[in-house]
Write a protein that holds these residues in place. Structure first.
Motif, mmCIF file in Angstrom:
data_model
loop_
_atom_site.group_PDB
_atom_site.id
_atom_site.type_symbol
_atom_site.label_atom_id
_atom_site.label_comp_id
_atom_site.label_asym_id
_atom_site.label_seq_id
_atom_site.Cartn_x
_atom_site.Cartn_y
_atom_site.Cartn_z
ATOM 1 N N UNK A 84 -13.425 -25.564 5.709
ATOM 2 C CA UNK A 84 -14.831 -25.927 5.495
ATOM 3 C C UNK A 84 -15.767 -24.793 5.919
ATOM 4 N N UNK A 105 -24.579 -23.417 -2.216
ATOM 5 C CA UNK A 105 -24.532 -24.774 -2.764
ATOM 6 C C UNK A 105 -23.115 -25.324 -2.749
ATOM 7 N N UNK A 151 -22.270 -26.237 0.873
ATOM 8 C CA UNK A 151 -22.879 -27.515 1.252
ATOM 9 C C UNK A 151 -22.125 -28.679 0.626
ATOM 10 N N UNK A 178 -18.775 -29.112 2.398
ATOM 11 C CA UNK A 178 -18.905 -29.627 3.760
ATOM 12 C C UNK A 178 -19.232 -31.116 3.768
ATOM 13 N N UNK A 179 -19.980 -31.558 2.745
ATOM 14 C CA UNK A 179 -20.289 -32.984 2.743
ATOM 15 C C UNK A 179 -19.106 -33.810 2.232
#
Lengths: 259, 715
Positions: free
Chosen positions: A67, A89, A92, A95-96
């Motif tokens: 991650x 982007x 992100x 990671x989510x």
């Protein structure tokens, strides 16, 4: 192998849609020290993979690359079909999708347990607050500490903190969970309560990658065990195969030292 | 659990678990309270060395106190100078007929304080009645000791007539007059006697093992020493002094105060009876209100005297009570404070209570601007301009900006939002460039509004959320625009309050105003600088480092001179706060550099794991900084931040060098130049120090409470 060959190889492999994490030819150096050496591995959906190895073998570095807490220098990582590049982007997004649990818990000490869990769903997932709180309370129920919601992390025991950390990661409704030595900082009597939560999670079908020294957990829960040493993957196999019939000399030596 | 003796057999036979079930929850045994004698012998005379230290320092402290008392209450002191110039010291030349504005400001702050304390302050256990009664008795005893310690204030001739009133006796009016040879000899003898006694006890081996006897004996000798020190000053020496009885009768009011305090304390102590009741607690605020109430009441009954300096006339009426223009407003302030506090307390339990926290904090933020620009200045609004330009412009920005934010904060807005934000930043930048080259005229507030909108547009995706979240963002923007445009209109209107100097007020008001605005400006700047200095982007890091090093390397006075001169160039005409604004900006730029370094210390204390955990749950950099890193960093840096706040508060006295009539300057230079009080400086300086100390001490106390509450140092 040229770059285009590697790409084709990966695309073919990705035809199987249940590949959650694909690592190919990962290399990473800290200064002159090579921490990861040609790591290539695929982790399927709903698979529980335990990474074993002596300390300093690169297990944590690898899991942290997935991650982007560490940046790999060569090779490719695809998480749920999205490639990890310098594009913010993508980072992100990945990671989510990926929850992570740390050795040192890393809860936010200035927030209550409930806020620790709801902060990211509210601000990253844009969930309404009430919904996020409802989710948080049900997760606390799931990890067995619903009564601690209003307390601060400093008021909890290590085992409770780690369970809150798991709940915090789950609140993002991730498709993959990474565990970086989740029980190493715990007192012996608290290890079981955390492992129980992880077992329950594994049984529920979560894709999990676990760096740990808990052989019992590996034997009981893992679908596959990966043994690393000196930044390389030495041996991969089912727990049964790994613990009873290891092929490599280095694996045998490791097992003889810890079992 | 207490159990009658007869049932003892049951306990012996019962199994352990049954006993454990039956047992009341264990209570911490009450700590045995020490008697005064035990406390003294354990803490002050526990060994020979400690005794010596106790004796030497007690006597030194007593001598110093005597010096201060003699100085303060000497007949030489013209405290009248301070009393007469009270209004001057606090507000300088603010016109008397407009004075009600000052009281409105004080009243607004009193109401806000009362509400905040009543509604939000975490009330601890409060003060125990036991401690309170002890404090009352203690202060009574201290006053009595002070009366006795103060030297007789007159020199009496052979026939008993007072020849010369002289505080410091033989040594004249020098500050060290109290340390005359006589006193020193007595002091030396007393110290030696005490040391000898301690040594003897020590040789006997009775000091620590031998029970409290020897230590009590030693304590008695210390008390005797103090007695000798007091008596010594009434002994006939080279100079014949005022007799003891006369000296004491001169101080009758003080005796009365001491007796009242000690009496009240003793009544509380004995009236409460058993120790359990003495451990009941009263809220600390109530004690404060009672004390403040007594002070206000004393204005109505005690002959403080009426002194003033009005329109060139000195008024001096020693026997009367304070002027109506002083005691009436203070009484109203007290009532407002207590009333607001009680209102806050009653709201605390109501359901709306917690929701008032945010509006109350916003009001505090808004108060300095509104009070200074709207109340103190009384701006003379040009209503045509307000209706045709100001209000439409505010409406435009509220509506246009509100729509933009509503769109940009939608979670799924994506690329279009980013483009729109960049366009807004471009427009904002263009406005400033155009203004710089004079391409087209545009009002300053339109430019700033565009800039604000651009910043919010850039950040909007960090705060995107569901409908209510976005509604809240838009509402906040509309409110910001309304307040901002209104405040700028106020600043741009000429003031109706005319004073002989450039500054609207002076004295202590300017100290408070400048330090408040300095902190309001410097704090956000400091946070941004600290973040920039720890940023990964080299350009920010370099710029912030250069800024901090430059401003820390330049003397503050230089900055004040510099900004006093050049700030005029940047402001529209008809602004009456020019000199203060320049100085404030100078102060703010200076403190921002220091605050930034303090906050950077806090940022470095945030552990790496916190960054990793925030990254792992997917926070953006802005979210990580705002929600995780800054709260922890600021909490750690409270002690150095408060240190810097106190320093800034005191540094405002440098305003004098740029020609502003500040508190210290008035006390030092202005009062001593008045024909009535030529050369009277010490009184004013002592008074000024006292006021500064009260404020600085309160800040420091408050920060200690804050640290405790936020658990600084606890992980």
């Amino acid at each position: 192998m040229s770059v285009s060959d590697a790409t084709t190889a990966l695309t073919e492999e990705l035809a199987a849609r249940d590949d959650m994490i694909v690592c190919e030819g990962l290399n990473k150096w800290f200064g002159d020290f090579q921490a990861l050496d040609q790591i290539t591995a695929v982790i399927k959906e709903r698979e529980v993979v335990v990474v074993l190895g002596p300390s300093g073998s690169g297990k944590s570095t690898w899991i942290r690359c997935i991650n982007r807490l560490e940046v790999h220098q060569e090779g490719r990582i695809l998480v749920d079909g999205v490639e990890l590049t310098n594009d913010l982007r993508n980072i992100e997004k990945i990671r989510s999708e990926v929850g992570m649990v740390f050795q040192q818990f890393n809860l936010f000490p200035h927030l209550t347990v409930l806020d620790n869990i709801t902060l990211a769903p509210i601000w990253v997932r844009k969930k309404p607050k009430a919904e996020a709180e409802e989710l948080a309370r049900s997760l606390l129920e799931r990890v067995g500490i619903p009564e601690q919601a209003e307390k601060y992390p400093g008021q909890l025991s290590g085992g409770q903190q780690q369970r809150v950390a798991i709940a915090r990661a789950l609140a993002m409704e991730p498709r993959i969970m990474l565990f970086d030595e989740p029980t190493s900082a715990l007192d012996p009597e608290m290890i079981k309560e955390v492992l129980d939560v992880m077992k329950e999670l594994a049984l529920s079908g979560m894709t999990m990658m676990v760096v740990t020294h808990e052989m019992g957990f590996a034997r009981e829960v893992a679908d596959r065990v990966i043994f690393m040493e000196d930044g390389q993957i030495v041996e991969t196999g089912t727990p049964e195969h790994f613990f009873t019939n290891p092929q490599e000399e280095r694996t045998k030596l490791f097992l003889s030292q810890i079992l | 659990m207490t159990m009658p003796m007869g049932e003892g057999a049951v306990t012996a036979a019962a199994p352990a678990e049954a006993w454990a079930d039956e047992r009341e929850p264990a209570q911490k045994p009450e700590e045995p309270s020490l008697s005064a004698g035990e406390w003294l012998s354990r803490n002050l005379f526990s060994s020979a060395v400690n005794s010596v230290l106790t004796v030497v320092f007690t006597l030194l402290v007593l001598l110093a106190v005597r010096g201060l008392l003699n100085f303060t209450f000497s007949e030489e002191r013209t405290w009248r100078a301070v009393k007469t110039n009270m209004r001057f010291l606090f507000t300088h030349a603010y016109p008397q007929e407009q004075y009600v504005r000052i009281w409105v400001c004080v009243g607004a702050i009193a109401v806000l304080s009362g509400l905040s304390i009543g509604l939000l302050a975490k009330t601890g256990r409060g003060i125990s009645l036991k401690k309170l009664s002890m404090n009352l008795m203690g202060s009574g005893a201290l006053i009595a000791l002070g009366i006795l310690l103060r030297e007789p204030s007159a020199v009496v001739g052979d026939e008993g007539a007072v020849l010369h009133r002289d505080a410091a006796g033989a040594a004249g009016d020098s500050f060290v007059g109290w340390l005359d040879a006589n006193a020193l000899t007595v002091l030396g003898v007393l110290v030696l006697a005490n040391v000898a006694l301690a040594g003897w006890f020590h040789l006997q081996g009775t000091y620590l093992q031998g029970g409290p006897g020897p230590r009590v004996a030693h304590g008695v000798l210390v008390l005797a020493s103090i007695g000798v020190l007091i008596v010594e000053q009434y002994a006939a020496g080279e100079v014949v002094r005022e007799p003891f009885s006369e000296a004491m009768s001169d101080r009758a009011w003080w005796w009365l105060a001491a007796a009242l305090l000690a009496g009240a304390g003793a009544a509380a102590w004995f009236g409460l009876g058993d120790s359990r009741r003495r451990n009941t607690f009263v809220p600390a605020m109530h004690v404060f209100f009672v004390v403040a109430g007594m002070a206000v009441l004393s204005g109505w009954v005690y002959p403080w005297g009426h002194y003033a300096f009005l329109e060139g006339e000195f008024i001096s009426e020693p026997g009367s009570t304070v002027a109506m223009t002083t005691k009436l407003p203070w009484t109203v302030m007290w009532i407002l404070l207590v009333g607001a506090y009680m209102l806050g307390r009653s709201l605390r339990t109501a359901r709306a209570g917690p929701r008032l926290r945010l509006p109350l904090n916003l009001l505090w933020l808004l108060t300095p601007f509104v009070l200074y620009w709207a109340v103190l200045r009384d701006p003379d609004l040009d209503w045509d301009h307000v209706l045709t330009t100001d209000i439409p412009m505010a409406l435009f920005f509220a509506a246009f900006g509100g729509l933009a934010i509503w769109f940009l904060a939608h979670p799924r807005v994506g690329e279009a939002g980013r483009i729109m934000a960049v366009v807004l930043v471009g427009v904002a930048a263009l406005n400033w460039v155009a203004a710089f080259f004079g391409w087209y005229p545009m009002l300053q507030k339109a430019r700033i509004s565009f800039l604000l909108l651009a910043v919010i547009a850039l950040l909007a995706h960090n705060f995107a959320g569901d409908r209510t979240q976005r509604m809240r963002l838009v509402a906040a923007w509309v409110a910001l625009m309304a307040v901002f445009h209104w405040l700028v209109t106020l600043v741009n209107s000429p003031s109706t309050v005319k004073t002989p100097t450039d500054a609207l007020v002076g004295g202590f008001s300017i100290t408070l105003i400048v330090s408040t605005f300095t902190l309001l400006l410097a704090f956000p700047m400091g946070v941004l600088l600290a973040l920039a200095r720890t940023s990964k982007l080299p350009i920010f890091r370099v710029l912030s480092t250069v800024y901090i090093e430059v401003f820390r390397g330049v003397p503050l006075i230089t900055l004040l001179f510099f900004f006093n001169v050049i700030f005029n160039l940047f402001l529209p005409q008809n602004m009456s706060l020019v000199d203060i604004a320049g100085a404030t900006v100078g102060f703010a730029l200076f403190s921002a550099a220091y605050l930034a370094e303090n906050i950077r210390g806090g940022l470095q204390a945030v552990r790496r794991g916190q960054y990793e955990a925030s990254d792992a749950v997917g926070f953006t950099t802005v979210q990580r900084t705002l929600f995780i890193v800054l709260p922890q960093a600021l909490r750690v840096s409270i002690p150095p931040l408060v240190g810097q706040v106190i320093a800034t508060f005191k540094e405002t006295s440098l305003l004098a060098v740029v020609g502003i009539f500040d508190f210290l300057f008035i006390a030092d230079k202005v009062i001593s130049a008045q024909s009535e009080f030529l050369g009277v400086k010490r009184e004013g300086l002592l008074f000024v120090s006292f006021i500064y100390w009260i404020f600085a001490y309160n800040m420091s106390k408050h920060s200690q409470r804050l640290e405790k509450r936020l658990g600084v140092g606890e992980r």
